[in-house]
Design a protein around this motif. Structure first.
Motif, PDB file in Angstrom:
ATOM      1  N   SER A   1      -7.916  18.636  24.732  1.00  0.00           N
ATOM      2  CA  SER A   1      -9.372  18.821  24.730  1.00  0.00           C
ATOM      3  C   SER A   1      -9.926  18.444  23.362  1.00  0.00           C
ATOM      4  O   SER A   1      -9.309  18.705  22.329  1.00  0.00           O
ATOM      5  N   PHE A   2     -11.096  17.826  23.363  1.00  0.00           N
ATOM      6  CA  PHE A   2     -11.752  17.349  22.149  1.00  0.00           C
ATOM      7  C   PHE A   2     -13.155  17.935  22.064  1.00  0.00           C
ATOM      8  O   PHE A   2     -13.798  18.189  23.096  1.00  0.00           O
ATOM      9  N   GLU A   3     -13.631  18.107  20.811  1.00  0.00           N
ATOM     10  CA  GLU A   3     -15.031  18.432  20.619  1.00  0.00           C
ATOM     11  C   GLU A   3     -15.706  17.292  19.868  1.00  0.00           C
ATOM     12  O   GLU A   3     -15.104  16.243  19.652  1.00  0.00           O
ATOM     13  N   ARG A   4     -16.952  17.485  19.482  1.00  0.00           N
ATOM     14  CA  ARG A   4     -17.855  16.435  18.999  1.00  0.00           C
ATOM     15  C   ARG A   4     -18.207  15.521  20.167  1.00  0.00           C
ATOM     16  O   ARG A   4     -19.327  15.532  20.644  1.00  0.00           O
ATOM     17  N   ARG A   5     -17.229  14.723  20.646  1.00  0.00           N
ATOM     18  CA  ARG A   5     -17.386  14.005  21.910  1.00  0.00           C
ATOM     19  C   ARG A   5     -16.559  14.782  22.931  1.00  0.00           C
ATOM     20  O   ARG A   5     -15.365  14.552  23.093  1.00  0.00           O
ATOM     21  N   HIS A   6     -17.201  15.718  23.592  1.00  0.00           N
ATOM     22  CA  HIS A   6     -16.500  16.717  24.403  1.00  0.00           C
ATOM     23  C   HIS A   6     -15.861  16.057  25.623  1.00  0.00           C
ATOM     24  O   HIS A   6     -16.530  15.416  26.433  1.00  0.00           O
ATOM     25  N   ARG A   7     -14.551  16.244  25.748  1.00  0.00           N
ATOM     26  CA  ARG A   7     -13.839  15.669  26.875  1.00  0.00           C
ATOM     27  C   ARG A   7     -12.450  16.299  26.949  1.00  0.00           C
ATOM     28  O   ARG A   7     -11.957  16.895  25.990  1.00  0.00           O
ATOM     29  N   LEU A   8     -11.818  16.137  28.108  1.00  0.00           N
ATOM     30  CA  LEU A   8     -10.430  16.547  28.330  1.00  0.00           C
ATOM     31  C   LEU A   8      -9.696  15.331  28.868  1.00  0.00           C
ATOM     32  O   LEU A   8     -10.084  14.769  29.890  1.00  0.00           O
ATOM     33  N   TRP A   9      -8.624  14.930  28.171  1.00  0.00           N
ATOM     34  CA  TRP A   9      -7.883  13.740  28.546  1.00  0.00           C
ATOM     35  C   TRP A   9      -6.449  14.094  28.911  1.00  0.00           C
ATOM     36  O   TRP A   9      -5.814  14.927  28.244  1.00  0.00           O
ATOM     37  N   ASN A  10      -5.940  13.423  29.941  1.00  0.00           N
ATOM     38  CA  ASN A  10      -4.548  13.555  30.368  1.00  0.00           C
ATOM     39  C   ASN A  10      -3.777  12.339  29.864  1.00  0.00           C
ATOM     40  O   ASN A  10      -4.051  11.207  30.263  1.00  0.00           O
ATOM     41  N   TYR A  11      -2.791  12.605  28.979  1.00  0.00           N
ATOM     42  CA  TYR A  11      -1.987  11.529  28.399  1.00  0.00           C
ATOM     43  C   TYR A  11      -0.676  11.296  29.157  1.00  0.00           C
ATOM     44  O   TYR A  11       0.159  10.533  28.685  1.00  0.00           O
ATOM     45  N   GLY A  12      -0.512  11.949  30.309  1.00  0.00           N
ATOM     46  CA  GLY A  12       0.721  11.763  31.055  1.00  0.00           C
ATOM     47  C   GLY A  12       1.878  12.540  30.444  1.00  0.00           C
ATOM     48  O   GLY A  12       1.679  13.422  29.602  1.00  0.00           O
ATOM     49  N   PRO A  13       3.106  12.231  30.839  1.00  0.00           N
ATOM     50  CA  PRO A  13       4.268  12.998  30.370  1.00  0.00           C
ATOM     51  C   PRO A  13       4.440  12.889  28.857  1.00  0.00           C
ATOM     52  O   PRO A  13       4.305  11.801  28.282  1.00  0.00           O
ATOM     53  N   LEU A  14       4.752  14.014  28.231  1.00  0.00           N
ATOM     54  CA  LEU A  14       4.979  14.012  26.790  1.00  0.00           C
ATOM     55  C   LEU A  14       6.118  13.082  26.418  1.00  0.00           C
ATOM     56  O   LEU A  14       6.114  12.487  25.336  1.00  0.00           O
ATOM     57  N   SER A  15       7.078  12.945  27.303  1.00  0.00           N
ATOM     58  CA  SER A  15       8.231  12.092  27.030  1.00  0.00           C
ATOM     59  C   SER A  15       7.907  10.604  27.125  1.00  0.00           C
ATOM     60  O   SER A  15       8.688   9.771  26.673  1.00  0.00           O
ATOM     61  N   ALA A  16       6.759  10.269  27.722  1.00  0.00           N
ATOM     62  CA  ALA A  16       6.381   8.856  27.880  1.00  0.00           C
ATOM     63  C   ALA A  16       4.867   8.769  27.976  1.00  0.00           C
ATOM     64  O   ALA A  16       4.298   8.530  29.046  1.00  0.00           O
TER      65      ALA A  16
ATOM     66  N   ASP B   1     -19.581  21.897  33.171  1.00  0.00           N
ATOM     67  CA  ASP B   1     -20.904  21.288  33.068  1.00  0.00           C
ATOM     68  C   ASP B   1     -21.757  22.190  32.189  1.00  0.00           C
ATOM     69  O   ASP B   1     -22.579  22.992  32.667  1.00  0.00           O
ATOM     70  N   PHE B   2     -21.528  22.060  30.876  1.00  0.00           N
ATOM     71  CA  PHE B   2     -22.197  22.937  29.915  1.00  0.00           C
ATOM     72  C   PHE B   2     -22.447  22.155  28.635  1.00  0.00           C
ATOM     73  O   PHE B   2     -21.584  21.380  28.198  1.00  0.00           O
ATOM     74  N   PRO B   3     -23.620  22.323  28.008  1.00  0.00           N
ATOM     75  CA  PRO B   3     -23.942  21.558  26.792  1.00  0.00           C
ATOM     76  C   PRO B   3     -23.324  22.184  25.543  1.00  0.00           C
ATOM     77  O   PRO B   3     -24.013  22.809  24.728  1.00  0.00           O
ATOM     78  N   PHE B   4     -22.016  22.004  25.363  1.00  0.00           N
ATOM     79  CA  PHE B   4     -21.368  22.523  24.167  1.00  0.00           C
ATOM     80  C   PHE B   4     -22.024  21.936  22.920  1.00  0.00           C
ATOM     81  O   PHE B   4     -22.364  20.747  22.883  1.00  0.00           O
ATOM     82  N   ALA B   5     -22.171  22.770  21.885  1.00  0.00           N
ATOM     83  CA  ALA B   5     -22.626  22.257  20.596  1.00  0.00           C
ATOM     84  C   ALA B   5     -21.570  21.321  20.027  1.00  0.00           C
ATOM     85  O   ALA B   5     -20.384  21.410  20.374  1.00  0.00           O
ATOM     86  N   GLU B   6     -21.975  20.436  19.129  1.00  0.00           N
ATOM     87  CA  GLU B   6     -21.077  19.393  18.644  1.00  0.00           C
ATOM     88  C   GLU B   6     -19.755  19.962  18.124  1.00  0.00           C
ATOM     89  O   GLU B   6     -18.681  19.458  18.424  1.00  0.00           O
ATOM     90  N   ASN B   7     -19.826  21.034  17.334  1.00  0.00           N
ATOM     91  CA  ASN B   7     -18.642  21.576  16.674  1.00  0.00           C
ATOM     92  C   ASN B   7     -18.184  22.890  17.292  1.00  0.00           C
ATOM     93  O   ASN B   7     -17.393  23.620  16.683  1.00  0.00           O
TER      94      ASN B   7
END
Length: 329
Positions: free
Chosen positions: A153-168, A179-185
């Protein structure tokens, strides 16, 4: 968080509260072929500091601590969350876009006494390019799913990303977020596996349970965001012994009152009694990550501090054992 990093005098006072003994250096990690790079560090043993600082609930025991000291340009700074990878492995993420793996070093009693095989790599954008912009790389939480996928999960540019298996690791793909307007930080600081997907806790308040189809409000965000001067959730992990979660919270009040604490969160979002409180004159810092592991008779918890690349703060990894039923205090 960046607003805390400006308070160097405060953290200088904190750094005086604990003496550290230098440990044996980490065992090196052979240079691998999958883009992980070995990282050098110095390790120091850390206790709970002066009496009157740390307060542990009945049924909770300190199980060792380590300070990680690294070069100013090392990826071992500003670590914002961690999870365990099975066995004695861990994975951590920084809020500038670095991913770190290491192996816990435990003594014969099972106490934390160091880290070995430390290695790191950069997170990437969907096109495969390494993240170079702070606004893209402000990672605050991570999950390892039951299927082995790494979610960040990231803030500033709020998003959740799936990078697949940690091993690959693969190019990331986006996942559903509240669906919520998180503040930047003030974004998705706490994130953990949930029965049907993932549970999200906003730093300024609010808890949601999400799945690929939707996010459902568990605890509504307050009309007035929770300020830094009150406890805010900065990390979360699933309780491996039950149906709840463990959270780490942080509070800061001028001029020198910086605190961290651990509590358990119920499925309905309610928080239980304080299990661990860390404050002056004991060992304390900017704790943002937590990981839970089932152990005989209870749960082992690890908490990690974010030093904000500030030379008077510290990167601390502390361990606590919680008995199966830790009474309230």
């Amino acid at each position: 968080m960046t607003r805390l990093s400006r308070l160097a005098a405060v953290w200088a006072a904190l750094s005086l509260t604990a003496c550290a003994t230098t440990l044996g250096p980490p065992q090196p990690y052979p240079r691998p072929a999958e883009n992980w790079t070995p990282v050098e560090a110095q390790l120091k043993a850390v206790g709970l500091g002066l009496p009157g600082g740390a307060v542990l609930a009945p049924g909770v025991a300190f199980a060792g601590g380590v300070e990680i000291v690294a070069a100013p340009t090392s990826p071992l700074h500003s670590l914002s969350d961690l999870k365990l990878t099975g066995g004695d492995g861990l994975v951590a993420v920084s809020d500038v876009g670095d991913l770190v793996q290491a192996d816990l070093r435990l003594d014969r009693r099972g106490r934390l006494v160091g880290l070995d095989h430390i290695r790191a790599r950069r997170l990437t954008l969907p096109d495969g390019a390494p993240i170079v912009d702070k606004a893209d790389g402000d990672a605050e939480g991570l999950i390892l799913t039951p299927q082995g996928d790494l979610l960040i999960s990231f803030e500033r540019r709020h998003r959740l990303w799936n990078y697949g298996p940690l091993s690959a690791l693969t190019a990331p793909r986006p996942l559903r977020i509240p669906d919520f307007p998180f503040a930047e930080n003030d974004g998705m600081e706490g994130i953990a596996v949930a029965p049907d997907g993932w549970r999200v806790a906003g730093e300024a308040g609010g808890v949601w349970d999400c799945s690929p189809a939707r996010c459902v409000v568990v605890t509504a965000p307050p009309s007035t965001p929770v300020p830094d001067s009150e406890y805010r959730i900065t990390g979360m992990d699933r309780d491996p012994s039950g149906d709840g979660w463990f959270v780490v919270e942080r509070r800061f009040r001028l001029p020198f009152d910086a605190r961290g604490r651990i509590r358990r969160m119920a499925p309905d979002g309610n928080l239980g009694p304080v299990l661990v409180e860390l404050k002056l004159p004991g060992t304390t810092d900017n704790f943002e990550g937590i990981a839970a592991q089932a152990r005989a008779g209870g749960v082992r918890l690890y908490i990690l501090s974010d030093d904000n690349f500030n030379p008077v703060q510290r990167t601390l990894l502390l361990a606590f054992d919680v008995s199966q039923v830790a009474p309230a205090r």
